[in-house]
Write a protein that holds these residues in place. Sequence first.
Motif, PDB file in Angstrom:
ATOM      1  N   LEU A  64       0.838  -1.199   0.000  1.00 31.33           N
ATOM      2  CA  LEU A  64       0.000   0.000   0.000  1.00 31.33           C
ATOM      3  C   LEU A  64       0.874   1.249   0.000  1.00 31.33           C
ATOM      4  O   LEU A  64       1.792   1.380   0.815  1.00 31.33           O
ATOM      5  N   ILE A  65       0.577   2.170  -0.918  1.00 31.80           N
ATOM      6  CA  ILE A  65       1.344   3.413  -1.042  1.00 31.80           C
ATOM      7  C   ILE A  65       0.363   4.581  -1.055  1.00 31.80           C
ATOM      8  O   ILE A  65      -0.257   4.886  -2.078  1.00 31.80           O
ATOM      9  N   GLU A  66       0.206   5.232   0.083  1.00 34.06           N
ATOM     10  CA  GLU A  66      -0.727   6.362   0.178  1.00 34.06           C
ATOM     11  C   GLU A  66      -0.053   7.638  -0.312  1.00 34.06           C
ATOM     12  O   GLU A  66       1.099   7.921   0.035  1.00 34.06           O
ATOM     13  N   VAL A  67      -0.781   8.414  -1.105  1.00 33.72           N
ATOM     14  CA  VAL A  67      -0.276   9.694  -1.616  1.00 33.72           C
ATOM     15  C   VAL A  67      -1.297  10.781  -1.307  1.00 33.72           C
ATOM     16  O   VAL A  67      -2.464  10.481  -1.037  1.00 33.72           O
ATOM     17  N   PRO A  68      -0.899  12.034  -1.339  1.00 34.11           N
ATOM     18  CA  PRO A  68      -1.847  13.120  -1.051  1.00 34.11           C
ATOM     19  C   PRO A  68      -3.016  13.137  -2.041  1.00 34.11           C
ATOM     20  O   PRO A  68      -2.920  12.616  -3.154  1.00 34.11           O
ATOM     21  N   ASP A  84      10.893   5.424  -3.595  1.00 34.44           N
ATOM     22  CA  ASP A  84      11.556   4.914  -2.391  1.00 34.44           C
ATOM     23  C   ASP A  84      10.827   3.676  -1.867  1.00 34.44           C
ATOM     24  O   ASP A  84      11.452   2.683  -1.471  1.00 34.44           O
ATOM     25  N   LYS A  85       9.504   3.728  -1.882  1.00 36.95           N
ATOM     26  CA  LYS A  85       8.705   2.603  -1.393  1.00 36.95           C
ATOM     27  C   LYS A  85       8.905   1.376  -2.273  1.00 36.95           C
ATOM     28  O   LYS A  85       9.017   0.249  -1.781  1.00 36.95           O
ATOM     29  N   GLU A  88      12.347  -0.055  -1.410  1.00 33.69           N
ATOM     30  CA  GLU A  88      12.348  -0.733  -0.109  1.00 33.69           C
ATOM     31  C   GLU A  88      11.723  -2.123  -0.195  1.00 33.69           C
ATOM     32  O   GLU A  88      12.092  -3.025   0.572  1.00 33.69           O
ATOM     33  N   ASN A  89      10.798  -2.302  -1.130  1.00 35.95           N
ATOM     34  CA  ASN A  89      10.088  -3.574  -1.239  1.00 35.95           C
ATOM     35  C   ASN A  89      10.575  -4.437  -2.403  1.00 35.95           C
ATOM     36  O   ASN A  89       9.938  -5.441  -2.739  1.00 35.95           O
ATOM     37  N   GLY A  90      11.686  -4.044  -3.003  1.00 36.49           N
ATOM     38  CA  GLY A  90      12.315  -4.882  -4.002  1.00 36.49           C
ATOM     39  C   GLY A  90      11.571  -5.021  -5.313  1.00 36.49           C
ATOM     40  O   GLY A  90      11.641  -6.068  -5.968  1.00 36.49           O
ATOM     41  N   PHE A  91      10.881  -3.982  -5.738  1.00 32.69           N
ATOM     42  CA  PHE A  91      10.141  -4.048  -7.000  1.00 32.69           C
ATOM     43  C   PHE A  91      11.100  -4.167  -8.183  1.00 32.69           C
ATOM     44  O   PHE A  91      12.094  -3.440  -8.268  1.00 32.69           O
ATOM     45  N   TRP A 116      10.240   3.962 -13.038  1.00 34.75           N
ATOM     46  CA  TRP A 116      10.899   2.919 -12.251  1.00 34.75           C
ATOM     47  C   TRP A 116      11.504   1.854 -13.179  1.00 34.75           C
ATOM     48  O   TRP A 116      10.820   1.257 -13.982  1.00 34.75           O
ATOM     49  N   MET A 117      12.795   1.657 -13.063  1.00 34.22           N
ATOM     50  CA  MET A 117      13.519   0.693 -13.900  1.00 34.22           C
ATOM     51  C   MET A 117      13.228   0.896 -15.381  1.00 34.22           C
ATOM     52  O   MET A 117      13.104  -0.051 -16.150  1.00 34.22           O
ATOM     53  N   ARG A 118      13.060   2.152 -15.752  1.00 38.50           N
ATOM     54  CA  ARG A 118      12.792   2.567 -17.131  1.00 38.50           C
ATOM     55  C   ARG A 118      11.473   2.040 -17.667  1.00 38.50           C
ATOM     56  O   ARG A 118      11.271   1.951 -18.872  1.00 38.50           O
TER      57      ARG A 118
END
Length: 209
Positions: A64-68, A84-85, A88-91, A116-118
């Motif tokens: 879960l990634i909460e954003v404004p 960053d999230k 941290e979770n190895g995506f 993310w990772m292009r």
Amino acid sequence: MPTIVVTGPQPYEVRIGAGLNKDIAQRCAEIGASRAGIVFQPPLRAAAEHLAELVGTQGVVPVLIEVPDAEAAKQLSVVGGVWDKLGENGFNRRDVIIGLGGGATTDMAGFAAAGWMRGIKVIQVPTSLLGMVDAAVGGKTGINTAAGKNLVGSFHEPDSVFIDLERLITLPEEELISGSAELIKTGFIADPRILELYMDDPQAHYAEL
């Protein structure tokens, strides 16, 4: 379930129905994801948690990634927090981001996935009418800067889009009007049939579609 195939270099499906959370979870497994980052607005926490439970039943780890809320999500600092999230979770490149929310959230989630990772897969789950008819389809992603709105972004086609009509029931009238304006604009630009359908019953309750 009605399905629209969007053609192009990277074709994808827009699935329309009601109660689609199980289908979204199944799609995460179908594409071979080990992890699914569910990006959501604060008012949608309960919906995000329910979706996360279903994703977990498919052998995919939900994050879960909460954003404004609204435009406050479309900031580089917020995107950085999402990245960053993911780190941290190895995506990795097999994993997926799910954009759950209005147009601002799907814009930002798509941009985060593109970077993310292009580029990893993104499943868009719009919860506003405007998001359903515009922001979440077409692969447009973007964030705002001090110089203006949507000046930084990319075109990153979604893996799929899930339009759950049940999400329209609780929307305020102002949001339905806003989304309707986008529908009408599309009718003038590309398909007059849209105008005919709208004018036949402009007071139709969206929950009955």
